[in-house]
Design a protein around this motif. Structure first.
Motif, short mmCIF file in Angstrom:
data_model
loop_
_atom_site.label_atom_id
_atom_site.label_comp_id
_atom_site.label_asym_id
_atom_site.label_seq_id
_atom_site.Cartn_x
_atom_site.Cartn_y
_atom_site.Cartn_z
N GLU A 294 0.82 -1.20 0.00
CA GLU A 294 0.00 0.00 0.00
C GLU A 294 0.87 1.26 0.00
O GLU A 294 0.58 2.24 -0.72
N SER A 295 1.93 1.26 0.78
CA SER A 295 2.80 2.46 0.80
C SER A 295 3.48 2.67 -0.54
O SER A 295 3.73 3.81 -0.95
N VAL B 145 2.18 2.10 -3.36
CA VAL B 145 1.18 2.66 -4.28
C VAL B 145 0.76 4.06 -3.83
O VAL B 145 0.68 5.00 -4.64
N SER B 146 0.49 4.22 -2.53
CA SER B 146 -0.08 5.48 -2.02
C SER B 146 0.83 6.68 -2.22
O SER B 146 0.35 7.82 -2.33
N LYS B 147 2.13 6.45 -2.29
CA LYS B 147 3.02 7.62 -2.43
C LYS B 147 2.88 8.29 -3.80
O LYS B 147 3.38 9.40 -4.02
N TYR B 148 2.18 7.63 -4.73
CA TYR B 148 1.94 8.23 -6.05
C TYR B 148 0.51 8.73 -6.18
O TYR B 148 0.08 9.16 -7.25
N ALA B 149 -0.24 8.69 -5.06
CA ALA B 149 -1.64 9.09 -5.11
C ALA B 149 -1.80 10.55 -5.50
O ALA B 149 -2.74 10.92 -6.24
N LYS B 150 -0.91 11.42 -5.06
CA LYS B 150 -1.01 12.84 -5.38
C LYS B 150 -0.69 13.11 -6.84
O LYS B 150 -1.02 14.17 -7.37
N LYS C 37 -1.71 11.05 -9.29
CA LYS C 37 -2.49 10.05 -10.00
C LYS C 37 -2.87 10.46 -11.41
O LYS C 37 -3.15 9.61 -12.26
N HIS D 108 -5.22 -1.59 -4.40
CA HIS D 108 -4.87 -0.34 -3.70
C HIS D 108 -4.95 0.86 -4.65
O HIS D 108 -5.38 1.96 -4.24
N LYS E 191 -8.41 1.85 -4.87
CA LYS E 191 -8.81 2.50 -3.62
C LYS E 191 -8.48 4.00 -3.65
O LYS E 191 -9.26 4.82 -3.14
N TYR E 192 -7.34 4.35 -4.24
CA TYR E 192 -6.92 5.77 -4.29
C TYR E 192 -7.36 6.46 -5.57
O TYR E 192 -6.94 7.58 -5.85
#
Length: 628
Positions: free
Chosen positions: A133-134, A136-141, A143, A157, A160-161
């Motif tokens: 998850e980490s 993937v999530s670090k590229y959420a901003k 996207k 994941h 999810k984002y």
């Protein structure tokens, strides 16, 4: 035969691809597919195993969290370079940077392919599912600038984002190759399990205890028989040092050290004595351990005793039937007809007849017609043994019952005849003391061995025989009245040969055919026939057979057969001795005749055993005659 394969598919798309390729196997339940569940991935492999899967195929995290947690093989369904390249190609349509999120179990050399890829690719590698998850999530901003490609968990994941994503699929070739490999592996494992089970069944079924150790002295084989003899559980012995768990078998370590096989070794193991064979285990010339097979000598002795008993029991058979009885005379025909009716019952029988009339032959025929014909027939002549010896033969005895008693004891004839027939010949000669014991055995249908304190139940039929009327002995007080009535349920009288004249010639010809090897040369002329028919035959059929033997013997040495048989004396030709004034020593004449006959038979090449049987005497008696 259960050979199911379980598959943990990373996503629905992979599952559909597998179903498309192996639809029949899926529909028949031979392939079980489960979609990867991030929240339950540690248990998914065990669930498939419980459903009967003999091998499990899994990708990336599914593989990592299954291997080591199940008792079946886990096959890694690797993400290939072609699978990644295809996913990158499809993700490039988004015209964004590509974030490749893959397990550190997978390998992709981006530098080797970057000139062919018209997109920027960033590789994010993870070791545990918690890291995904980490990654993937670090590229959420960002996207709007990136697209995630990976397996089921990274894509879940990304969804999810709210990020774009693309599943790394599997080519038809890689799916087919992995599942085909899994099938072959399951087949090989099944064959190996089958062979192992056959070997285990054989080892556990043999009478030998079998123990094997490896080159380090660890126990690698321990069968059920070893468990029984050593009284140690398999779980307490297997994979442990032999000297720690079975120090009594330390001689196996000596063989391992000396590298020399040992056979038929006698060893003392605490409470038992064994005979052991110890062999070096070699594979391609290299020593891998030692195998020892051994047996308890005491059990071997008991087994030998049982085998001897069973072999003895199989030999106790009745060889004659009513078809073997020659009955042309009406008197004998009536006797046989009555005997056949008796044979169809299970009652006790009393047979009367003079010596030599064939009472035992009739008893055997009755037995072979009865429902007991498949069971033992045992005969004993009560007049041939002393009272004490007859008692021990009939009832058996325990070890130590008397001086000279056989070690281990001996079963009596009543026991050996269990299920069958016991023939008591010349029962009129049994003492009053033993008659009482016989009566109890017949009434209670049970016996007790001499020296024993327990009874043995019996299921037998009694056929008795006597060469004189038992009623007269009862009246004289020499035979128990109660035993007489117990025996005399069915009565059969065999007429003497002189009362069945029509059987004499057929019997003579029958024995002539049986005893002569050159029947064509032997004829019964009218003179001989007259002598045969007019003779009184006090010895009945037994005497007739003996005379036929003499007839055959003297004919072979060119003696005149008319001299062999006279009306009252087979050897009356000695009356023609010229010198009548001399005193004739009959013993000397008998000795001369015996010596002449024995020498003739020896000259014909017969052995002493055969001669003794031919003359109807024991080997000891024959030896004494030759020696004198």
């Amino acid at each position: 035969m259960d050979r199911k394969i379980g598959i943990i598919a990373s996503d629905e798309e992979l599952k559909n691809s597998i179903v498309e390729l192996f639809r029949e196997d899926v529909e028949q339940g031979k392939i079980i597919i489960d979609i990867l569940d991030p929240n339950n991935m540690e248990r998914q492999g065990k669930i498939l195993e419980n459903k009967g899967a003999r091998a499990i195929i899994a990708r990336s995290g599914g593989y990592r969290h299954t291997v080591g947690r199940v008792n079946v093989p886990v096959i890694h369904f690797r993400i290939t370079t072609l699978d990644i390249l295809y996913a990158i190609k499809e993700a490039s349509k988004y015209r964004k940077d590509i974030i490749l999120v893959i397990s550190d179990l997978e390998y992709f050399d981006y530098d080797e392919w970057k000139e062919m890829i018209h997109a920027k690719v960033i590789i994010e590698s993870f070791h545990t599912k918690e890291e995904i998850e980490s990654k993937v999530s670090k590229y959420a901003k960002k996207k709007e600038q990136v697209v995630i490609i990976g397996g089921g968990i990274p894509c879940s994941h990304a969804e999810k984002y709210g990020m774009d994503y693309f599943h790394i699929g599997a080519s038809t070739e890689s799916i087919y190759e992995r599942i085909t490999y899994a099938k072959e592996l399951v087949d090989r494992l099944y064959d190996q399990r089958y062979k192992n089970q056959v070997l285990k069944t054989i080892l556990d079924g043999v009478h030998d205890a079998v123990v094997a150790i490896d080159h380090e002295g660890n126990v690698i084989l321990y069968n059920e028989r070893a468990k029984e003899l050593l009284k140690k559980d398999i779980l307490d012995v297997m994979d442990k040092k032999l000297i720690d768990v079975c120090p009594e078998l330390n001689f196996m370590m000596d063989v391992l050290k000396n590298k020399v096989d040992q056979y038929n070794e006698i060893k003392l193991l605490k409470d038992i004595i064994i005979t052991a064979n110890i062999s070096i285990l070699k594979v391609d010339g290299h020593i891998h351990g030692v195998l020892c097979s051994f047996q308890d000598i005491t059990k071997l002795q008991k087994l030998e005793k049982k085998i001897r008993y069973e072999l003895n029991k199989k030999g106790l058979i009745a060889k004659y039937s009513f078809q073997d009885i020659i009955a042309h005379d009406s008197t004998m025909k009536d006797t046989v007809a009555k005997a056949i009716k008796i044979g169809q019952s299970d009652c006790t029988v009393m047979i009367y007849g003079e010596s030599g009339t064939g009472k035992e032959m009739m008893a055997q025929s009755i037995h072979n017609l009865s429902n007991r014909k498949a069971d033992p027939f045992i005969a004993i002549n009560c007049a041939a043994l002393s009272e004490s010896l007859l008692e021990s033969e009939l009832f058996g005895y325990e070890e130590g019952a008397f001086t000279g008693a056989r070690k281990g004891g001996k079963p009596g004839l009543f026991e050996l005849a269990h299920g069958g027939t016991l023939f008591l010949d010349e029962i009129n000669s049994v003492s009053l003391n033993l008659q009482a014991k016989l009566l109890r055995a017949l009434e209670e249908r049970e016996v007790m061995r001499i020296g024993s304190d327990y009874v043995i139940p019996l299921d037998i039929r009694i056929i008795a025989a006597a060469n004189e009327e038992l009623k007269r002995k009862v009246e004289d007080g020499n035979f128990r009245r109660d035993l007489f009535y117990r025996l005399n349920i069915l009565e059969l009288y065999i007429p003497p040969l002189r009362e069945r004249k029509e059987d004499i010639l057929p019997l003579f010809k029958h024995y002539l055919m049986e005893l002569s090897k050159a029947t064509d040369d032997l004829e019964i002329n009218s003179g001989l026939e007259e002598k045969i028919l007019n003779y009184d035959w006090p010895g009945n059929v037994r005497e007739l057979k003996n005379i036929v033997q003499r007839y055959v013997l003297f004919h072979e040495v060119d003696m005149d057969e008319s001299e062999i048989i006279q009306e009252n004396d087979e050897f009356s030709h000695y009356d023609n001795i010229n010198n009548c004034e001399k005193v004739i020593d009959l013993k000397e004449i008998n000795r001369f005749v015996e010596e002449k006959i024995i020498n003739m038979l020896l000259a014909q090449g017969m052995t002493k055993v055969e001669i003794a049987k031919f003359l109807g005497i024991s080997r000891t008696a024959l030896w004494k005659k030759i020696k004198s």
